[in-house]
Every structure is written in C-alpha cells, then in structure tokens.
Design a protein around this motif. Sequence first.
Motif, short mmCIF file in Angstrom:
data_model
loop_
_atom_site.label_atom_id
_atom_site.label_comp_id
_atom_site.label_asym_id
_atom_site.label_seq_id
_atom_site.Cartn_x
_atom_site.Cartn_y
_atom_site.Cartn_z
N ARG A 4 2.56 -1.38 -2.51
CA ARG A 4 1.23 -1.49 -3.10
C ARG A 4 0.92 -2.94 -3.47
O ARG A 4 1.82 -3.72 -3.76
CB ARG A 4 1.12 -0.63 -4.34
N TRP A 5 -0.35 -3.28 -3.46
CA TRP A 5 -0.81 -4.61 -3.80
C TRP A 5 -1.14 -4.68 -5.29
O TRP A 5 -2.06 -4.02 -5.76
CB TRP A 5 -2.05 -4.96 -2.98
N SER A 6 -0.41 -5.47 -6.02
CA SER A 6 -0.70 -5.67 -7.45
C SER A 6 -1.77 -6.75 -7.58
O SER A 6 -2.10 -7.46 -6.62
CB SER A 6 0.57 -6.12 -8.18
N ALA A 7 -2.30 -6.90 -8.78
CA ALA A 7 -3.29 -7.95 -9.04
C ALA A 7 -2.68 -9.33 -8.77
O ALA A 7 -3.35 -10.22 -8.22
CB ALA A 7 -3.78 -7.86 -10.48
N GLU A 8 -1.40 -9.50 -9.09
CA GLU A 8 -0.73 -10.77 -8.84
C GLU A 8 -0.56 -11.01 -7.33
O GLU A 8 -0.73 -12.14 -6.86
CB GLU A 8 0.64 -10.79 -9.52
N ASP A 9 -0.24 -9.95 -6.57
CA ASP A 9 -0.13 -10.07 -5.12
C ASP A 9 -1.46 -10.52 -4.51
O ASP A 9 -1.49 -11.36 -3.61
CB ASP A 9 0.29 -8.74 -4.48
N ILE A 10 -2.54 -9.95 -4.99
CA ILE A 10 -3.86 -10.29 -4.47
C ILE A 10 -4.20 -11.74 -4.81
O ILE A 10 -4.73 -12.47 -3.96
CB ILE A 10 -4.93 -9.31 -5.01
N LYS A 11 -3.87 -12.17 -6.00
CA LYS A 11 -4.09 -13.57 -6.37
C LYS A 11 -3.28 -14.50 -5.46
O LYS A 11 -3.80 -15.50 -4.97
CB LYS A 11 -3.72 -13.81 -7.83
N ASP A 12 -2.02 -14.14 -5.23
CA ASP A 12 -1.16 -14.94 -4.34
C ASP A 12 -1.75 -14.99 -2.93
O ASP A 12 -1.76 -16.05 -2.30
CB ASP A 12 0.25 -14.37 -4.30
N ARG A 14 -4.89 -14.69 -2.01
CA ARG A 14 -6.07 -15.56 -2.03
C ARG A 14 -5.66 -17.04 -2.04
O ARG A 14 -6.23 -17.86 -1.33
CB ARG A 14 -6.95 -15.26 -3.23
N LYS A 39 -5.43 -6.46 4.29
CA LYS A 39 -5.83 -6.68 2.90
C LYS A 39 -6.79 -7.85 2.79
O LYS A 39 -7.77 -7.79 2.05
CB LYS A 39 -4.59 -6.91 2.02
N LEU A 43 -10.66 -7.71 1.36
CA LEU A 43 -11.09 -8.58 0.26
C LEU A 43 -12.11 -9.63 0.71
O LEU A 43 -12.66 -10.37 -0.12
CB LEU A 43 -9.89 -9.30 -0.35
#
Length: 73
Positions: A4-12, A14, A39, A43
Amino acid sequence: MAKRWSAEDIKDLRDLAEEYSAQAIAEKMDRTVGGVAFKAHQLGVPLKPRSQLADANVRGSSSDRHRQEAADV
C-alpha cells in the motif's frame, strides 16, 4: 499482494519524480516500475523518460561509455 502507498510514500514519489524515471524510483522505493507508473498517473505526477542523465548515476551507463570510447578512437 501489492504494498500500500502511505502518505510518506506518495510524498517521496512526488519528490523523486522531479529528478528520476519510473525505473529509478522503483529501485529506490523497492516497488515495481508498473506500480510506480500507475500511482504517478493516478496522482497526475509526470515522470522523466528513462534516458535522463539522473538515471545514469543510479544504474551506470556503460553503453554510453562504450559509444564515447568508440568515438574517441
């Protein structure tokens, strides 16, 4: 099962997308290239082409070195 994609993973994702291709990001984040690309698409995050210079630092560009050496001869 996919990770799963965490908020931190998504920030990384980006942050890394500003400099690296999907393949380089996948290697850095221990994910599949398809997962990273999907992903990023969800986004609306643009990814760099694989041939960008930043990726040469990640995977080493031996084919470029061989071409340059051949040109120097």
